[in-house]
Scaffold this motif. Structure first.
Motif, PDB file in Angstrom:
ATOM      1  N   LEU A 340      -9.390  12.962  10.593  1.00 30.29           N
ATOM      2  CA  LEU A 340      -8.559  12.476  11.245  1.00 30.29           C
ATOM      3  C   LEU A 340      -7.931  11.082  11.130  1.00 30.29           C
ATOM      4  N   LEU A 341      -9.243  10.027  10.840  1.00 23.64           N
ATOM      5  CA  LEU A 341      -8.740   8.798  10.345  1.00 23.64           C
ATOM      6  C   LEU A 341      -8.075   8.546   9.260  1.00 23.64           C
ATOM      7  N   ALA A 342      -8.414   9.456   8.194  1.00 25.18           N
ATOM      8  CA  ALA A 342      -7.706   9.062   7.001  1.00 25.18           C
ATOM      9  C   ALA A 342      -6.216   9.667   7.189  1.00 25.18           C
ATOM     10  N   SER A 343      -6.076  10.516   7.715  1.00 28.93           N
ATOM     11  CA  SER A 343      -4.681  10.976   8.005  1.00 28.93           C
ATOM     12  C   SER A 343      -3.756  10.215   8.785  1.00 28.93           C
ATOM     13  N   ARG A 344      -4.338   9.630   9.593  1.00 24.49           N
ATOM     14  CA  ARG A 344      -3.724   8.630  10.480  1.00 24.49           C
ATOM     15  C   ARG A 344      -3.408   7.556   9.527  1.00 24.49           C
ATOM     16  N   VAL A 345      -4.422   6.920   9.014  1.00 21.45           N
ATOM     17  CA  VAL A 345      -4.175   5.791   8.162  1.00 21.45           C
ATOM     18  C   VAL A 345      -3.146   6.104   6.847  1.00 21.45           C
ATOM     19  N   GLY A 346      -3.463   7.188   6.240  1.00 21.18           N
ATOM     20  CA  GLY A 346      -2.444   7.518   5.103  1.00 21.18           C
ATOM     21  C   GLY A 346      -1.143   7.675   5.904  1.00 21.18           C
ATOM     22  N   GLY A 347      -0.867   8.322   7.015  1.00 21.26           N
ATOM     23  CA  GLY A 347       0.330   8.640   7.363  1.00 21.26           C
ATOM     24  C   GLY A 347       1.077   7.260   7.736  1.00 21.26           C
ATOM     25  N   SER A 348       0.376   6.066   8.309  1.00 17.33           N
ATOM     26  CA  SER A 348       1.188   4.860   8.592  1.00 17.33           C
ATOM     27  C   SER A 348       1.515   4.455   7.011  1.00 17.33           C
ATOM     28  N   VAL A 349       0.682   4.451   6.195  1.00 16.49           N
ATOM     29  CA  VAL A 349       1.043   3.685   4.775  1.00 16.49           C
ATOM     30  C   VAL A 349       2.230   4.473   4.401  1.00 16.49           C
ATOM     31  N   LEU A 350       2.129   6.142   4.332  1.00 18.63           N
ATOM     32  CA  LEU A 350       3.134   6.643   3.744  1.00 18.63           C
ATOM     33  C   LEU A 350       4.353   6.780   4.619  1.00 18.63           C
ATOM     34  N   GLY A 351       4.335   6.674   5.953  1.00 20.86           N
ATOM     35  CA  GLY A 351       5.239   6.491   6.608  1.00 20.86           C
ATOM     36  C   GLY A 351       6.269   4.831   6.229  1.00 20.86           C
ATOM     37  N   ALA A 352       5.513   3.862   6.061  1.00 22.47           N
ATOM     38  CA  ALA A 352       5.996   2.751   5.765  1.00 22.47           C
ATOM     39  C   ALA A 352       6.953   2.736   4.673  1.00 22.47           C
ATOM     40  N   GLN A 353       6.394   3.558   3.522  1.00 23.00           N
ATOM     41  CA  GLN A 353       6.787   3.576   2.149  1.00 23.00           C
ATOM     42  C   GLN A 353       8.356   4.401   2.428  1.00 23.00           C
TER      43      GLN A 353
END
Length: 399
Positions: A340-353
């Motif tokens: 859940l933590l990795a998905s949230r962080v990864g989603g934020s980074v990917l969403g910014a891109q």
């Protein structure tokens, strides 16, 4: 049972180093098996949410995927331009609710400058709902070189109503040889409220401004990159699509169909990743089996003492299974939290891109069950050692 649990906890505390390694191995395997599917679903939901306001997209002939990525998400180079009459025909088509032209090709600090009309701000998810794009400050552009900027543009470029900026030719950041015609500054007249979609990083201006900047004041030189079309009913949308596709100047694209095709490709990739996840979880199960075997060697004296004190074989087997169950359960729970933590962080980074906000990760039962299978699988690997420990003679290790 209470005695077995107390003994299992004490044994695990004495084997803290090995316990942590096993728990971490199970947790990492669990997180690895879940992160990619969870992030993929975030992207799917985020892309659909970002484009749900658009019923039909009309662009120059070419790739439907490129059309959606370039004109709705600003992530690709536009296919090309269409004659202005395509937009005029759609606007005058019976049953048309809204036809919104788009003209792309310029940028400000990497943010796309989108030429359009005031009708852009009247787009709605449903006719009964308020406009989807709302102004947080200022007003809609009314003159050439007025601009309404997205929330991210305002934040990253530190712009506000009344400030000016200069655009550049092309869809990427950087000066170009023919930027002389782009030196007339734009004036910010409004700032959009955040939507979480691609429009947050767009600069909206009148389509007349784009034509003027590119020296296309004459009617025969005017062109549009795309048209966002909406009809009074679904039949009208399909009628417009058929009419557009019958011509050679443009093509009609349903964003939902493009997402469906992309999802099929993603599903094939997820199937391959699911196979890899099974392998990773299998390695975790082997790690548990190795940990059970190692602990059984260290547990022999404790088991012998329990047997000498009158503990039955069932109690000894329960001890082994409890230790294994506690270890695997701790690893799986930690892995779910890491996923859940990795998905949230990864989603934020990917969403910014990608330029749009991804929905929070959702851990579905179908995904969680993959990891929870490790618990019975770990217990299964411990069964042989539990049986062997229960048959151990106390005299052998107490002498």
């Amino acid at each position: 049972m209470r005695l077995a649990l107390w003994t299992a906890l004490r044994t695990l505390r004495h084997r803290l180093g090995a316990l942590l390694i096993t728990v971490l191995a199970v947790a990492l395997a669990t997180a690895t098996a879940l992160v990619v599917p969870m992030v993929t679903r975030q992207v799917e939901r985020g892309a659909q949410d970002a484009a749900q306001v658009f019923d039909l997209l009309v662009t120059a002939p070419g790739s439907g995927t490129q059309a959606v990525m370039s004109t709705l998400f600003y992530l690709d180079v536009p296919i090309g331009n269409m004659p202005h009459r395509v937009y005029q025909d759609l606007r005058q088509l019976p049953g048309t609710r809204r036809a919104v032209p788009l003209a792309l090709g310029d940028n400000f600090a990497g943010f796309p400058i989108v030429g359009t009309t005031a009708a852009f701000f009247d787009q709605r998810l449903k006719p009964t709902l308020p406009p989807y794009f709302r102004l947080a400050q200022g007003r809609v552009f009314t003159r050439e070189h007025d601009a309404v900027i997205g929330a991210r543009v305002a934040r990253d470029a530190a712009l506000q109503v009344g400030r000016t900026f200069t655009g550049a030719h092309g869809v990427e950041t950087g000066p170009h040889e023919d930027d002389a015609g782009h030196r007339q500054p734009y004036t910010v007249t409004g700032v959009l409220a955040p939507t979480g979609g691609p429009i947050d990083r767009a600069v909206l201006t009148s389509i007349d401004t784009v034509w003027e900047v590119h020296g296309a004041q004459a009617a025969q030189a005017q062109a549009v990159t795309a048209v966002l079309y909406s009809a009074e009913n679904l039949a009208g949308i399909y009628t417009a699509a058929q009419r557009v596709n019958a011509s050679k100047d443009a093509m009609a694209v349903f964003p939902g169909q493009v997402f469906a095709q992309a999802r099929e490709a993603l599903m094939q990739g997820q199937a391959a990743y699911a196979g890899l996840s099974v392998l990773v979880l299998g390695i975790a199960a082997l790690t548990v089996a190795l940990s059970v075997y190692t602990s059984s060697l260290e547990r022999q004296r404790t088991v012998a003492l329990l047997r000498a004190l009158g503990a039955g074989r069932g109690a000894v087997s329960t001890l082994v299974l409890l230790e294994t169950g506690l270890t695997v359960t701790a690893g799986v729970l930690l892995g779910l939290a890491l996923a859940l933590l990795a998905s949230r962080v990864g989603g934020s980074v990917l969403g910014a891109q990608l330029g749009f906000t991804l929905a929070p990760p959702v851990l579905t039962w179908a995904l969680a069950s993959r990891a929870l299978l490790l618990i019975p699988l770990g217990l299964l690997t411990a069964v042989p050692h539990a049986i062997q420990s229960s048959r151990t003679s106390p005299l052998k290790h107490l002498s």
